[in-house]
Write a protein that holds these residues in place. Structure first.
Motif: not given
Length: 267
Positions: A222-250
């Motif tokens: 999470e801190p890494m994703l917040k430190a860049v201009g283009h954060p991307i979560l993997m499709g296998n990330a926890p749903e809770e984290l996807k909902n929390k960050l609300n960033i692109p998911v690959t």
């Protein structure tokens, strides 16, 4: 043209569930490198555990190890190194050993070294198979003599780890406790995280976060994703984290998620 920096977690992100980097992902990253962009692996792993994976892609890149406690430039020189005292690690291990359960196994990392208990737990052996490195079984007396500790890793059943975290947080307020997987508890000096390490690398290249991409799959990313201009979560990330960050998911790590995203980046 400003170079782009591409940061990527390893386990659950860069590598598949089988422990390898897919050919499509290798090709996509190499295309970015050929275009003049830089690939930086970011992991809770030790340096050798990172390079065992990244050598398939490149052997010349900065690395961020131990969740950011150790940052090395492309020549292997330290840009940042944050230890905590060996005495505190011994106290922590003593607490864990006092639980007298086979559900937990401790590991200590200092620089390029990985230490485990003399009676090597099967959980440690499994971790060795995953990262392709053997730990060195030692006594607590050997741990006491270390100059400093980059990370303690506790491997165990998820529910057992969840039960001990509140007590450990209370007893060791100078340390940070974060799970990199349900069965892995990473313990570093408080304030250490992947996001701060990413900023150190960005500053070393004088590159703004708007020209940085990052891929991750878990809470310690999470801190890494917040430190860049283009954060991307993997499709296998926890749903809770996807909902929390609300960033692109690959796509997930077993279906070339990194390659799918990188192939959309224009050079």
């Amino acid at each position: 043209m400003t170079a782009k920096l591409i940061f990527s977690d390893i386990d659950g992100t860069l590598i598949t569930s089988g422990g390898d980097v897919s050919p499509d992902t290798i090709d996509a990253i190499r295309k970015q490198i050929i275009a003049g962009n830089l690939f930086i692996p970011v992991s809770a792993r030790m340096p050798k555990g990172i390079m065992n994976v990244v050598d398939e892609i490149t052997n010349f890149c900065p690395i961020i190890a131990y969740n950011g406690a150790l940052v090395l430039d492309e020549m292997g020189r330290p840009l940042n190194s944050q230890f905590f005292d060996a005495a505190e690690a011994v106290q922590l291990i003593t607490k864990i050993d006092a639980l007298k359960t086979q559900d937990l196994a401790w590991n200590v990392y200092s620089g390029y070294n990985w230490f485990s208990s003399l009676n090597k737990n099967p959980l440690v052996k499994k971790e060795e198979e995953i990262v392709g490195i053997k730990s060195l079984p030692v006594s607590l007396e050997r741990i006491k003599d270390l100059k400093g500790i980059h990370k303690v890793l506790v491997i165990g059943k998820p529910d057992t780890l969840d039960k001990i975290i509140p007590t450990l947080q209370s007893d060791f307020p100078k340390l940070a406790f974060v799970k990199s997987a349900p069965h892995l508890l990473e313990i570093m000096l408080k304030g250490v995280n992947k996001g701060k390490a990413v900023k150190i690398v960005l500053d070393s290249f004088a590159i703004d976060k708007t020209n940085a991409w990052a891929f991750g799959d878990n809470y310690n990313d999470e801190p890494m994703l917040k430190a860049v201009g283009h954060p991307i979560l993997m499709g296998n990330a926890p749903e809770e984290l996807k909902n929390k960050l609300n960033i692109p998911v690959t796509l997930d790590n077993n279906h070339n998620g990194i390659a799918a995203a990188l192939n959309k980046i224009s050079n």
